[in-house]
Enzyme design. Structure first.
Site, short mmCIF file in Angstrom:
data_model
loop_
_atom_site.label_atom_id
_atom_site.label_comp_id
_atom_site.label_asym_id
_atom_site.label_seq_id
_atom_site.Cartn_x
_atom_site.Cartn_y
_atom_site.Cartn_z
N GLU A 266 -5.08 -5.25 10.80
CA GLU A 266 -4.10 -4.18 11.00
C GLU A 266 -4.38 -3.43 12.29
OE1 GLU A 266 -2.17 -2.95 7.05
OE2 GLU A 266 -3.92 -1.69 7.36
N SER B 154 3.68 -2.24 10.27
CA SER B 154 5.13 -2.22 10.43
C SER B 154 5.80 -3.53 10.01
CB SER B 154 5.52 -1.84 11.87
OG SER B 154 5.07 -0.54 12.18
N GLY C 201 2.64 2.08 10.71
CA GLY C 201 3.60 3.18 10.57
C GLY C 201 4.36 3.52 11.84
N HIS D 237 -9.49 0.81 5.09
CA HIS D 237 -8.20 1.04 5.77
C HIS D 237 -8.46 1.98 6.96
CE1 HIS D 237 -4.09 2.32 6.57
NE2 HIS D 237 -3.69 1.27 5.87
N ASN E 267 0.86 -1.19 0.00
CA ASN E 267 0.00 0.00 0.00
C ASN E 267 0.89 1.24 0.00
OD1 ASN E 267 -1.85 2.01 0.48
ND2 ASN E 267 -2.26 1.42 2.61
N GLU F 138 -6.93 4.40 8.02
CA GLU F 138 -6.76 5.83 7.71
C GLU F 138 -8.02 6.38 7.05
OE1 GLU F 138 -3.09 5.46 5.53
OE2 GLU F 138 -2.04 4.91 7.37
N LYS G 278 0.04 4.23 -0.31
CA LYS G 278 -0.65 5.41 0.25
C LYS G 278 -0.48 6.61 -0.68
CE LYS G 278 0.20 3.51 4.80
NZ LYS G 278 0.07 3.68 6.23
#
Ligand code: PEP
Length: 257
Positions: free
Chosen positions: A168, A214, A174, A96, A9, A98, A11
């Site tokens: 996730e 990560s 991240g 996701h 991904n 985010e 992003k």
């Protein structure tokens, strides 16, 4: 037997030139690496899907989008429908964290996107995960079960095996602080169990479940080696060609082992 799947991904990263360089490096680097036993999906920004499709043609590498709208067309300025993605993509990431966090995507919206993806022959990578406060409150299992049940509510039995779930944990994304492999495997088992309640154990056994958060070439083995985990959704490490190539190579080696 579930085919392991590694998805990158990207992003909202890369210029056009950077993106094309990265695809080219990945295509060249993965050639001859013996990675045919796994699915490798690149999810660049939507604008780069068209040119990337030319690079990956006949390479075995697959493309995925990072998002889609639940509706096929209409007055939704700036949005991209699943119908528009079908020529370039075989996968689409939906839900996701985010998107849930910054764009207000609810469980119901995510379910609409899953349905749209399947309606147009795309395989959804359905992201679920708990936040740090939820984890600390001991609510991980309840949050995951709720997100999974909601996302799969519109899925018909015949389409279940086309779906991928990415577990996730938000605190791992991240952060450089990946989840523990055993714990990620436990949650993946919970996801499969939840899907089993809806579709039956045999169907649930066909669904691929990734871990994301990560993941790098240094820790992929810990996750791919778990019985309930069938791959990884990779963010930051998917932007470094060498790292991603190595990560895929390790995953393929484990798959073939
Ligand atoms: C992600 O964006 O889905 C992700 C897992 O990111 P990272 O690998 O950078 O944690």
């Amino acid at each position: 037997m579930r085919t392991p799947i590694i998805a990158g991904n990207w992003k909202m990263n890369t210029t056009y030139d950077e993106a094309m360089d990265l695809v080219e490096e990945l295509v060249d680097g993965l050639e001859g690496r013996d990675v045919e036993e796994i699915d490798i999906v690149l999810c660049p920004p939507a604008l780069w899907l068209f040119p990337a499709a030319e690079y990956v043609e006949d390479t075995g590498l697959l493309l995925g989008a990072q998002n889609c709208h639940a509706t096929d067309r209409g007055a939704f300025t700036g949005e991209i429908s699943a119908a528009m993605l079908t020529d370039q993509c075989s996968y689409v990431i939906v839900g996701h964290s985010e998107r849930r966090q910054h764009f207000g995507e609810t469980d119901e919206i995510v379910a609409g996107k899953v349905a749209a993806a399947l309606r147009h022959g795309l395989r959804p990578i359905v992201c679920v995960g708990e936040g740090l406060a939820e984890r600390d409150a001991g609510a991980t299992d309840a949050v995951i079960a709720r997100q999974v049940s909601a996302a799969f509510a519109p899925v018909e039995d015949g389409h279940v095996a086309e779906c991928v779930v990415a577990y996730e944990p938000i605190w791992a994304i991240g952060s450089g602080r990946a989840a523990d492999g055993v714990e990620a495997n436990r949650v993946a088992g919970l996801i499969r169990g939840t899907l089993g309640e809806q579709f039956g154990a045999a169907r649930a056994a066909q669904i691929r479940i990734q871990y994301g958060g990560s993941v790098t070439d240094a820790n992929i083995a810990e996750f791919i080696g778990q019985p309930e985990i069938d791959g990884a959704l990779v963010g930051g490490a998917s932007l470094k060609a060498e790292t991603f190539i190595q990560l895929c190579t390790i995953a393929a080696g484990k798959a073939g082992a």
